[in-house]
Design a protein around this motif. Structure first.
Motif, PDB file in Angstrom:
ATOM      1  N   PHE A 116      18.386  10.312 -14.447  1.00  0.00           N
ATOM      2  CA  PHE A 116      18.195  10.199 -13.006  1.00  0.00           C
ATOM      3  C   PHE A 116      17.013   9.268 -12.752  1.00  0.00           C
ATOM      4  CE2 PHE A 116      21.043  13.638 -13.181  1.00  0.00           C
ATOM      5  CZ  PHE A 116      21.550  13.888 -11.915  1.00  0.00           C
ATOM      6  N   PHE A 117      17.149   8.425 -11.727  1.00  0.00           N
ATOM      7  CA  PHE A 117      16.182   7.356 -11.504  1.00  0.00           C
ATOM      8  C   PHE A 117      15.530   7.472 -10.127  1.00  0.00           C
ATOM      9  CE2 PHE A 117      19.451   5.865 -14.374  1.00  0.00           C
ATOM     10  CZ  PHE A 117      18.719   5.323 -15.426  1.00  0.00           C
ATOM     11  N   PRO A 118      14.217   7.678 -10.061  1.00  0.00           N
ATOM     12  CA  PRO A 118      13.509   7.686  -8.777  1.00  0.00           C
ATOM     13  C   PRO A 118      13.254   6.252  -8.291  1.00  0.00           C
ATOM     14  CG  PRO A 118      12.337   8.955 -10.484  1.00  0.00           C
ATOM     15  CD  PRO A 118      13.349   8.094 -11.162  1.00  0.00           C
ATOM     16  N   VAL A 119      13.474   6.026  -7.005  1.00  0.00           N
ATOM     17  CA  VAL A 119      13.238   4.711  -6.381  1.00  0.00           C
ATOM     18  C   VAL A 119      12.442   4.925  -5.105  1.00  0.00           C
ATOM     19  CG1 VAL A 119      14.304   2.669  -5.350  1.00  0.00           C
ATOM     20  CG2 VAL A 119      15.350   3.735  -7.362  1.00  0.00           C
ATOM     21  N   ALA A 120      11.446   4.084  -4.891  1.00  0.00           N
ATOM     22  CA  ALA A 120      10.561   4.218  -3.729  1.00  0.00           C
ATOM     23  C   ALA A 120      11.166   3.557  -2.487  1.00  0.00           C
ATOM     24  CB  ALA A 120       9.209   3.584  -4.034  1.00  0.00           C
ATOM     25  N   PHE A 121      11.021   4.214  -1.350  1.00  0.00           N
ATOM     26  CA  PHE A 121      11.449   3.693  -0.049  1.00  0.00           C
ATOM     27  C   PHE A 121      10.280   3.832   0.924  1.00  0.00           C
ATOM     28  CE2 PHE A 121      15.349   4.533  -2.176  1.00  0.00           C
ATOM     29  CZ  PHE A 121      16.320   3.730  -1.606  1.00  0.00           C
TER      30      PHE A 121
ATOM     31  N   PRO B  90      17.612  -0.059 -11.094  1.00  0.00           N
ATOM     32  CA  PRO B  90      16.892   0.909 -10.292  1.00  0.00           C
ATOM     33  C   PRO B  90      15.402   0.986 -10.638  1.00  0.00           C
ATOM     34  CG  PRO B  90      17.839   2.028 -12.172  1.00  0.00           C
ATOM     35  CD  PRO B  90      18.014   0.553 -12.391  1.00  0.00           C
ATOM     36  N   VAL B  91      14.672  -0.104 -10.675  1.00  0.00           N
ATOM     37  CA  VAL B  91      13.235  -0.001 -10.901  1.00  0.00           C
ATOM     38  C   VAL B  91      12.597   0.780  -9.753  1.00  0.00           C
ATOM     39  CG1 VAL B  91      13.193  -2.155 -12.210  1.00  0.00           C
ATOM     40  CG2 VAL B  91      12.671  -2.198  -9.762  1.00  0.00           C
ATOM     41  N   PHE B  92      11.447   1.373 -10.017  1.00  0.00           N
ATOM     42  CA  PHE B  92      10.817   2.208  -9.004  1.00  0.00           C
ATOM     43  C   PHE B  92      10.365   1.390  -7.802  1.00  0.00           C
ATOM     44  CE2 PHE B  92       7.181   4.364  -7.065  1.00  0.00           C
ATOM     45  CZ  PHE B  92       7.736   5.607  -6.798  1.00  0.00           C
ATOM     46  N   ALA B  93       9.691   0.270  -8.045  1.00  0.00           N
ATOM     47  CA  ALA B  93       9.212  -0.580  -6.950  1.00  0.00           C
ATOM     48  C   ALA B  93       8.821  -1.944  -7.512  1.00  0.00           C
ATOM     49  CB  ALA B  93       8.014   0.069  -6.250  1.00  0.00           C
ATOM     50  N   GLU B  94       8.704  -2.928  -6.629  1.00  0.00           N
ATOM     51  CA  GLU B  94       8.345  -4.290  -7.037  1.00  0.00           C
ATOM     52  C   GLU B  94       7.392  -4.902  -6.023  1.00  0.00           C
ATOM     53  OE1 GLU B  94      12.395  -5.926  -9.162  1.00  0.00           O
ATOM     54  OE2 GLU B  94      12.401  -5.636  -6.997  1.00  0.00           O
ATOM     55  N   LEU B  95       6.483  -5.729  -6.515  1.00  0.00           N
ATOM     56  CA  LEU B  95       5.583  -6.477  -5.628  1.00  0.00           C
ATOM     57  C   LEU B  95       6.021  -7.926  -5.497  1.00  0.00           C
ATOM     58  CD1 LEU B  95       2.060  -5.088  -6.610  1.00  0.00           C
ATOM     59  CD2 LEU B  95       3.639  -4.325  -4.830  1.00  0.00           C
TER      60      LEU B  95
ATOM     61  N   ALA C 105       1.918  -0.189 -13.137  1.00  0.00           N
ATOM     62  CA  ALA C 105       3.163  -0.549 -13.815  1.00  0.00           C
ATOM     63  C   ALA C 105       4.371  -0.199 -12.950  1.00  0.00           C
ATOM     64  CB  ALA C 105       3.253   0.158 -15.162  1.00  0.00           C
ATOM     65  N   LEU C 106       4.288   0.927 -12.244  1.00  0.00           N
ATOM     66  CA  LEU C 106       5.410   1.351 -11.412  1.00  0.00           C
ATOM     67  C   LEU C 106       5.709   0.371 -10.286  1.00  0.00           C
ATOM     68  CD1 LEU C 106       5.183   5.224 -10.961  1.00  0.00           C
ATOM     69  CD2 LEU C 106       6.859   3.906 -12.234  1.00  0.00           C
ATOM     70  N   VAL C 107       4.670  -0.208  -9.677  1.00  0.00           N
ATOM     71  CA  VAL C 107       4.912  -1.146  -8.577  1.00  0.00           C
ATOM     72  C   VAL C 107       5.165  -2.558  -9.103  1.00  0.00           C
ATOM     73  CG1 VAL C 107       3.596   0.211  -6.921  1.00  0.00           C
ATOM     74  CG2 VAL C 107       2.453  -1.620  -8.213  1.00  0.00           C
ATOM     75  N   ASN C 108       5.179  -2.701 -10.397  1.00  0.00           N
ATOM     76  CA  ASN C 108       5.501  -3.994 -11.001  1.00  0.00           C
ATOM     77  C   ASN C 108       6.747  -3.875 -11.877  1.00  0.00           C
ATOM     78  OD1 ASN C 108       3.411  -6.234 -10.407  1.00  0.00           O
ATOM     79  ND2 ASN C 108       2.164  -4.389 -10.713  1.00  0.00           N
TER      80      ASN C 108
ATOM     81  N   ASP D   7       0.831  -1.208   0.000  1.00  0.00           N
ATOM     82  CA  ASP D   7       0.000   0.000   0.000  1.00  0.00           C
ATOM     83  C   ASP D   7       0.868   1.262   0.000  1.00  0.00           C
ATOM     84  OD1 ASP D   7      -2.240  -1.575  -0.014  1.00  0.00           O
ATOM     85  OD2 ASP D   7      -2.641  -1.372   2.136  1.00  0.00           O
ATOM     86  N   GLU D   8       1.982   1.205   0.720  1.00  0.00           N
ATOM     87  CA  GLU D   8       2.894   2.353   0.737  1.00  0.00           C
ATOM     88  C   GLU D   8       3.470   2.599  -0.655  1.00  0.00           C
ATOM     89  OE1 GLU D   8       4.627   2.178   5.300  1.00  0.00           O
ATOM     90  OE2 GLU D   8       5.498   0.851   3.780  1.00  0.00           O
ATOM     91  N   LEU D   9       3.881   1.544  -1.323  1.00  0.00           N
ATOM     92  CA  LEU D   9       4.468   1.675  -2.657  1.00  0.00           C
ATOM     93  C   LEU D   9       3.446   2.192  -3.666  1.00  0.00           C
ATOM     94  CD1 LEU D   9       6.666  -1.551  -2.852  1.00  0.00           C
ATOM     95  CD2 LEU D   9       7.398   0.793  -2.368  1.00  0.00           C
ATOM     96  N   ARG D  10       2.208   1.736  -3.545  1.00  0.00           N
ATOM     97  CA  ARG D  10       1.166   2.215  -4.461  1.00  0.00           C
ATOM     98  C   ARG D  10       0.917   3.709  -4.260  1.00  0.00           C
ATOM     99  NH1 ARG D  10      -1.226  -1.658  -7.407  1.00  0.00           N
ATOM    100  NH2 ARG D  10      -1.056  -3.829  -6.695  1.00  0.00           N
TER     101      ARG D  10
END
Length: 273
Positions: free
Chosen positions: A108-113, A219-224, A82-85, A62-65
């Motif tokens: 430049f690559f954004p990555v979720a934390f 550096p993908v943004f996020a993954e499930l 698509a971003l969380v996958n 939920d945080e990543l979404r």
């Protein structure tokens, strides 16, 4: 003080990290525009957006979404799903290369934390991608390495790298910089390895220290889904960048930064076949 990324800590100490508190995509885009201007003038190298939200989350997904939706609203992605996958967001910055002095596009690559990435019980447990708050970290390893070269060149030769006339002298400096960048990367990976509560979610170095393995693709943004990926260490990609810089400066070859340093990982089970 708790930042385990050695290169990131160096940039923070030099005052070259932009930190902005944002609540929505509009504010993220606005802060990124200001950051871009600072990058063009060599004042900044990294951008940490701390995302404030009134919502309460119980898991990483939920945080990543929520973070993905920020990127969509900012106009840097079309789909939060698509971003969380595993989608990668590459934001091009047109800058004068800090090494060659040549107009160059650095991506430049954004990555979720997120906080729940530090919870062992969370299905997406990954301490290397955890922060005490929702955040999006945007960097370019290639540009940051170029700034390290520029820093040390000004210290040793009192000029910009592209003003060094002797190829051999610049080549020696580049090798020293690559070795320092490799050492920082080793320290970072070893630091993150120590904090993982489970071996399968730890990062670690290959025996020859040419690759590092993580339970995520960088550096993908996020993954499930978590899956081990191997990535190049600076001893591989920084060496390649150094060769490109020298060829551009002394051989007249066209320089393209490409995605050196953040080209994406290779699934470990495929890489080792």
């Amino acid at each position: 003080m708790d930042l385990r990324c050695s290169a990131g800590k160096r940039e923070f100490q030099l005052g070259r990290y932009t930190v902005a508190h944002v609540r929505n995509g509009y504010q993220f885009a606005e802060a990124l525009t200001a950051f871009r201007q600072d990058v063009e003038e060599y004042r900044k190298t990294g951008f940490l957006a701390i995302v404030a939200t009134p919502l309460s989350f119980t898991n990483s997904e939920d945080e990543l979404r929520a973070l993905a939706q920020i990127m969509v609203d900012a106009g840097y992605a079309d789909s939060a799903g698509a971003l969380v996958n595993s989608e990668t967001v590459a934001i091009p910055f047109d800058v004068i290369c800090p090494v060659t002095g040549i107009p160059t596009v650095y991506e430049f690559f954004p990555v979720a934390f997120c906080p729940h990435a530090a919870a062992v019980a969370d299905p997406l447990y990954d301490p290397a991608l955890s922060t005490p708050f929702l955040a999006i970290n945007t960097t370019s390893d290639a540009f940051a390495f170029g700034m390290l070269v520029r820093d040390l060149c000004e210290r040793h030769f009192h000029c910009a790298p592209h003003e060094v006339r002797e190829r051999s002298e610049l080549a020696r400096l580049l090798q020293k910089c690559a070795a320092a960048w490799q050492k920082m990367s080793i320290n970072t990976i070893q630091g993150y390895q120590k904090v993982s509560a489970t071996p399968e979610r730890a990062v670690h170095l290959s025996d020859d220290r040419q690759f590092w393995t993580a339970p995520h693709n960088d550096p993908v943004f996020a993954e499930l889904a978590k899956e081990p990926h191997d990535h190049e260490m600076p001893v591989v990609y920084a060496q390649r960048l150094c060769e490109k810089w020298l060829a551009a400066l002394f051989d007249g070859q066209r320089y393209e930064a490409s995605r050196d340093g953040q080209s994406g990982g290779i699934p470990a089970f495929d890489f080792r076949k």
